[in-house]
Design an enzyme around this catalytic site. Structure first.
Site, PDB file in Angstrom:
ATOM      1  N   CYS A  43      -9.064   8.545 -19.829  1.00  0.00           N
ATOM      2  CA  CYS A  43      -8.373   9.412 -19.062  1.00  0.00           C
ATOM      3  C   CYS A  43      -7.049   9.401 -20.445  1.00  0.00           C
ATOM      4  CB  CYS A  43      -7.721   8.770 -18.357  1.00  0.00           C
ATOM      5  SG  CYS A  43      -7.786   8.305 -16.081  1.00  0.00           S
ATOM      6  N   THR A  66     -19.934   1.929 -20.597  1.00  0.00           N
ATOM      7  CA  THR A  66     -19.942   0.889 -21.640  1.00  0.00           C
ATOM      8  C   THR A  66     -17.995   1.985 -20.799  1.00  0.00           C
ATOM      9  OG1 THR A  66     -19.790   2.653 -22.902  1.00  0.00           O
ATOM     10  CG2 THR A  66     -20.835   0.619 -23.346  1.00  0.00           C
ATOM     11  N   HIS A  84     -23.430  12.692 -19.278  1.00  0.00           N
ATOM     12  CA  HIS A  84     -24.213  12.406 -20.724  1.00  0.00           C
ATOM     13  C   HIS A  84     -24.649  14.482 -20.173  1.00  0.00           C
ATOM     14  CE1 HIS A  84     -23.096   8.702 -22.254  1.00  0.00           C
ATOM     15  NE2 HIS A  84     -23.258   8.375 -21.200  1.00  0.00           N
ATOM     16  N   CYS A 102      -7.408   4.715 -19.294  1.00  0.00           N
ATOM     17  CA  CYS A 102      -9.189   4.054 -19.458  1.00  0.00           C
ATOM     18  C   CYS A 102      -9.200   5.255 -20.251  1.00  0.00           C
ATOM     19  CB  CYS A 102      -9.857   3.966 -18.464  1.00  0.00           C
ATOM     20  SG  CYS A 102     -10.934   5.549 -17.926  1.00  0.00           S
ATOM     21  N   HIS A 156     -18.748   9.713 -15.990  1.00  0.00           N
ATOM     22  CA  HIS A 156     -18.920  10.899 -17.041  1.00  0.00           C
ATOM     23  C   HIS A 156     -20.277  10.931 -17.056  1.00  0.00           C
ATOM     24  CE1 HIS A 156     -19.267   6.846 -18.440  1.00  0.00           C
ATOM     25  NE2 HIS A 156     -19.657   7.333 -19.380  1.00  0.00           N
TER      26      HIS A 156
HETATM   27  P1  5GP Z   1     -21.747   5.244 -21.304  1.00  0.00           P
HETATM   28  O1  5GP Z   1     -21.999   4.267 -22.168  1.00  0.00           O
HETATM   29  O2  5GP Z   1     -19.929   4.605 -20.499  1.00  0.00           O
HETATM   30  O3  5GP Z   1     -22.396   5.787 -20.214  1.00  0.00           O
HETATM   31  O4  5GP Z   1     -20.595   5.979 -22.321  1.00  0.00           O
HETATM   32  C1  5GP Z   1     -19.655   6.367 -22.725  1.00  0.00           C
HETATM   33  C2  5GP Z   1     -19.767   7.216 -24.127  1.00  0.00           C
HETATM   34  O5  5GP Z   1     -18.557   7.622 -24.124  1.00  0.00           O
HETATM   35  C3  5GP Z   1     -20.434   7.218 -24.945  1.00  0.00           C
HETATM   36  O6  5GP Z   1     -21.464   7.804 -25.523  1.00  0.00           O
HETATM   37  C4  5GP Z   1     -19.683   7.109 -26.276  1.00  0.00           C
HETATM   38  O7  5GP Z   1     -20.390   7.441 -27.486  1.00  0.00           O
HETATM   39  C5  5GP Z   1     -18.906   8.712 -25.805  1.00  0.00           C
HETATM   40  N1  5GP Z   1     -16.991   7.622 -26.263  1.00  0.00           N
HETATM   41  C6  5GP Z   1     -16.691   6.331 -25.751  1.00  0.00           C
HETATM   42  N2  5GP Z   1     -15.028   6.551 -26.725  1.00  0.00           N
HETATM   43  C7  5GP Z   1     -14.892   8.041 -27.198  1.00  0.00           C
HETATM   44  C8  5GP Z   1     -14.235   8.172 -27.634  1.00  0.00           C
HETATM   45  O8  5GP Z   1     -13.023   8.164 -27.781  1.00  0.00           O
HETATM   46  N3  5GP Z   1     -13.950   9.713 -28.194  1.00  0.00           N
HETATM   47  C9  5GP Z   1     -15.668  10.699 -27.156  1.00  0.00           C
HETATM   48  N4  5GP Z   1     -15.891  11.824 -27.462  1.00  0.00           N
HETATM   49  N5  5GP Z   1     -16.740   9.751 -27.414  1.00  0.00           N
HETATM   50  C10 5GP Z   1     -16.176   8.583 -26.930  1.00  0.00           C
HETATM   51 ZN    ZN Z   2      -9.624   6.425 -16.900  1.00  0.00          ZN
END
Ligand code: 5GP
Ligand code: ZN
Length: 110
Positions: free
Chosen positions: A5, A91, A98, A2, A96
């Protein structure tokens, strides 16, 4: 692997703000606030719904380190957000948290 990862493995670059043997914290690529850090366990856990007796130590460790990570970014008040599953807007399917702050957010959750 992913995307988180891949970041942990160093295959995708990120701006790291904290790292130890269990967790990694890096700047969100699309920040929603002046401080927006993503904190992940180094073990792939799909979501908060997959936390169990053998991997909950990662979550405990993240929460032990969050104040220090926040302080390193110049804040002592912050919002910790976890999106768990599709409807919640998860997504990236790697657990994780934030860490969001640096702005007055008010009392509403959403
Ligand atoms: P989710 O919507 O899954 O809670 O949050 C995923 C977060 O990962 C989003 O805020 C998005 O901007 C961040 N994100 C996605 N891909 C990457 C990446 O390749 N690098 C970094 N630094 N953040 C990412
Ligand atoms: Zn992973």
């Amino acid at each position: 692997m992913c995307i988180f990862c891949e970041i942990i493995a160093g295959n995708i670059p990120s701006t790291k703000v904290y790292e130890d043997d269990m967790i990694l914290a890096f700047k969100d690529i699309n920040p929603v606030a002046p401080v927006h850090i993503i904190v992940v366990p180094k073990e792939h856990i799909e979501s908060a719904a997959d936390i169990n007796e053998s991997n909950s130590k990662y979550v405990a460790h993240i929460f032990e380190k969050l104040p220090e990570i926040a302080k390193s970014q110049g804040i002592e008040s912050y919002r910790i957000i976890n999106n768990c599953g599709e409807d919640a807007g998860q997504t990236v399917k790697h657990l994780h948290f934030h860490l969001v702050g640096g702005v007055k957010m008010g009392e509403k959750i959403i």
